[in-house]
Motif scaffolding. Structure first.
Motif, PDB file in Angstrom:
ATOM      1  N   PRO A 202       0.810  -1.232  -0.578  1.00 55.96           N
ATOM      2  CA  PRO A 202       0.292   0.286  -0.429  1.00 55.96           C
ATOM      3  C   PRO A 202       0.498   1.041  -0.126  1.00 55.96           C
ATOM      4  CG  PRO A 202      -0.591  -1.404   2.151  1.00 55.96           C
ATOM      5  CD  PRO A 202       0.535  -2.054   1.351  1.00 55.96           C
ATOM      6  N   GLN A 203       1.683   1.213   0.471  1.00 54.74           N
ATOM      7  CA  GLN A 203       3.286   2.549   0.682  1.00 54.74           C
ATOM      8  C   GLN A 203       3.493   2.168  -0.544  1.00 54.74           C
ATOM      9  OE1 GLN A 203       1.818   4.598   2.568  1.00 54.74           O
ATOM     10  NE2 GLN A 203       0.540   3.195   3.629  1.00 54.74           N
ATOM     11  N   GLY A 204       3.759   1.835  -1.639  1.00 56.98           N
ATOM     12  CA  GLY A 204       4.745   1.863  -2.504  1.00 56.98           C
ATOM     13  C   GLY A 204       6.034   1.292  -2.200  1.00 56.98           C
ATOM     14  N   GLU A 205       6.483   0.413  -1.114  1.00 50.44           N
ATOM     15  CA  GLU A 205       7.551   0.500  -0.271  1.00 50.44           C
ATOM     16  C   GLU A 205       8.420  -0.272  -1.881  1.00 50.44           C
ATOM     17  OE1 GLU A 205       7.493  -1.374   3.088  1.00 50.44           O
ATOM     18  OE2 GLU A 205       6.751  -0.497   3.748  1.00 50.44           O
ATOM     19  N   GLU A 206      10.080   0.263  -1.777  1.00 46.21           N
ATOM     20  CA  GLU A 206      11.035  -0.201  -2.816  1.00 46.21           C
ATOM     21  C   GLU A 206      11.330  -1.469  -2.318  1.00 46.21           C
ATOM     22  OE1 GLU A 206      15.520   0.118  -4.413  1.00 46.21           O
ATOM     23  OE2 GLU A 206      14.395   1.318  -2.332  1.00 46.21           O
ATOM     24  N   ASN A 207      11.296  -2.759  -3.857  1.00 45.24           N
ATOM     25  CA  ASN A 207      11.576  -4.147  -3.412  1.00 45.24           C
ATOM     26  C   ASN A 207      12.613  -4.363  -3.498  1.00 45.24           C
ATOM     27  OD1 ASN A 207      12.105  -7.210  -3.840  1.00 45.24           O
ATOM     28  ND2 ASN A 207      10.299  -7.153  -5.848  1.00 45.24           N
ATOM     29  N   ARG A 208      13.601  -4.622  -2.525  1.00 44.38           N
ATOM     30  CA  ARG A 208      14.922  -4.563  -1.778  1.00 44.38           C
ATOM     31  C   ARG A 208      15.105  -6.544  -1.807  1.00 44.38           C
ATOM     32  NH1 ARG A 208      15.444  -3.640   3.214  1.00 44.38           N
ATOM     33  NH2 ARG A 208      13.527  -4.030   3.616  1.00 44.38           N
ATOM     34  N   TYR A 209      14.261  -6.842  -1.948  1.00 42.19           N
ATOM     35  CA  TYR A 209      14.557  -8.478  -2.348  1.00 42.19           C
ATOM     36  C   TYR A 209      15.325  -9.498  -3.320  1.00 42.19           C
ATOM     37  CZ  TYR A 209      13.586  -8.064   2.890  1.00 42.19           C
ATOM     38  OH  TYR A 209      13.702  -7.047   3.918  1.00 42.19           O
ATOM     39  N   GLY A 210      14.814  -9.136  -4.902  1.00 41.95           N
ATOM     40  CA  GLY A 210      15.006  -8.845  -5.569  1.00 41.95           C
ATOM     41  C   GLY A 210      13.761 -10.554  -5.621  1.00 41.95           C
ATOM     42  N   ILE A 211      12.431 -10.562  -5.276  1.00 43.47           N
ATOM     43  CA  ILE A 211      12.286 -11.667  -5.344  1.00 43.47           C
ATOM     44  C   ILE A 211      10.536 -10.710  -5.858  1.00 43.47           C
ATOM     45  CG2 ILE A 211      10.417 -13.012  -3.964  1.00 43.47           C
ATOM     46  CD1 ILE A 211      12.191 -12.183  -1.069  1.00 43.47           C
ATOM     47  N   VAL A 212      10.074 -11.582  -7.048  1.00 42.32           N
ATOM     48  CA  VAL A 212       9.521 -10.606  -7.739  1.00 42.32           C
ATOM     49  C   VAL A 212       8.402 -11.025  -8.047  1.00 42.32           C
ATOM     50  CG1 VAL A 212       8.623  -9.777 -10.263  1.00 42.32           C
ATOM     51  CG2 VAL A 212      11.435 -10.226  -9.905  1.00 42.32           C
ATOM     52  N   PRO A 213       7.569 -10.144  -7.864  1.00 40.27           N
ATOM     53  CA  PRO A 213       5.661 -11.566  -7.453  1.00 40.27           C
ATOM     54  C   PRO A 213       5.223 -11.038  -9.452  1.00 40.27           C
ATOM     55  CG  PRO A 213       6.173  -9.044  -6.568  1.00 40.27           C
ATOM     56  CD  PRO A 213       7.152  -9.275  -7.276  1.00 40.27           C
TER      57      PRO A 213
END
Length: 234
Positions: A202-213
């Motif tokens: 909901p907050q548009g956080e950065e994906n820092r883990y390289g785990i792509v949904p």
């Protein structure tokens, strides 16, 4: 789409609201020498989040999380308090006393009832989760609940999902989806299980883990517009 696995804390329910109320109640009840200000609770929350992520990565066990987060918090706050087990026991109960829905999640789950099978899939403790599911009414809306303590494995372990699908029956990979806020728990877990994944961000956080949904949504109701869901909501 035949099955949705909903994460509970941070997805259907606002965990931070419950966390804040529960911590303040416990601090008062057990005379913990801390005021429980927003700033103090924010610092605890960050520590807690880090411990749960470590568990999802397989670095620590759940019992270590439940004890370690409070010990680290008190140490960093310079507080002497050694009744950790007692505090944690009351905290689990108190967590279920405050239930706040994200995005009218109860209405969303109710609207999908009968069109898809819906289950809770959570790593939270059984005491806390069963209490908050009952108090929120979600236990009456969902088709079932899978709590890691009772399953015998935690997300993202494949074993967790093996138990889930053994219980509910085999579902084609493209006909099951997990929706959750944790990339390391929910999304990695869904990928381990070979099902569709939807990251609630909901907050548009950065994906820092390289785990792509497979999908990413800002509002829970956006699941209705995802390709695998459209046939269920016409």
């Amino acid at each position: 789409m035949q099955v949705i696995l909903w994460d509970i804390d941070g997805t259907l329910l606002n965990f931070k609201a419950a966390e804040k109320a529960a911590l303040r109640a416990c601090f008062r009840s057990l005379s913990v020498p801390i005021e429980g200000t927003d700033e103090e609770i924010a610092r605890y929350s960050e520590i807690n989040h880090t411990w749960w992520e470590r568990m999802e990565k397989g670095e620590v066990t759940k019992p270590e999380v439940l004890r370690g987060r409070f010990r680290e918090f008190f140490a960093k706050e310079g507080i002497s308090f050694d009744r950790i087990e007692e505090l944690n026991a009351e905290y689990q109960i108190r967590l279920g006393d405050t239930t706040v829905f994200f995005d009218r999640a109860n209405e969303l789950v109710a609207s999908l009832r009968g069109r898809v099978k819906q289950y809770a899939a959570t790593n939270g403790t059984a005491i806390a989760q069963e209490r908050k599911l009952k108090n929120s009414g979600l236990d009456q809306l969902l088709d079932g609940v899978f709590i890691s303590e009772k399953v015998g494995a935690e997300k993202p372990n494949k074993a967790f999902f093996e138990v889930v699908f053994r219980e509910i029956g085999t579902v084609a990979p493209g006909e099951a989806m997990i929706v959750g806020d944790s990339l390391t728990g929910d999304i990695r877990g869904g990928k381990n299980a070979g099902i569709l994944t939807c990251w609630y961000n909901p907050q548009g956080e950065e994906n820092r883990y390289g785990i792509v949904p497979d999908f990413e949504i800002r509002n829970l109701w956006d699941v209705l517009n995802l390709p695998p869901m459209k046939e269920n909501v016409r």
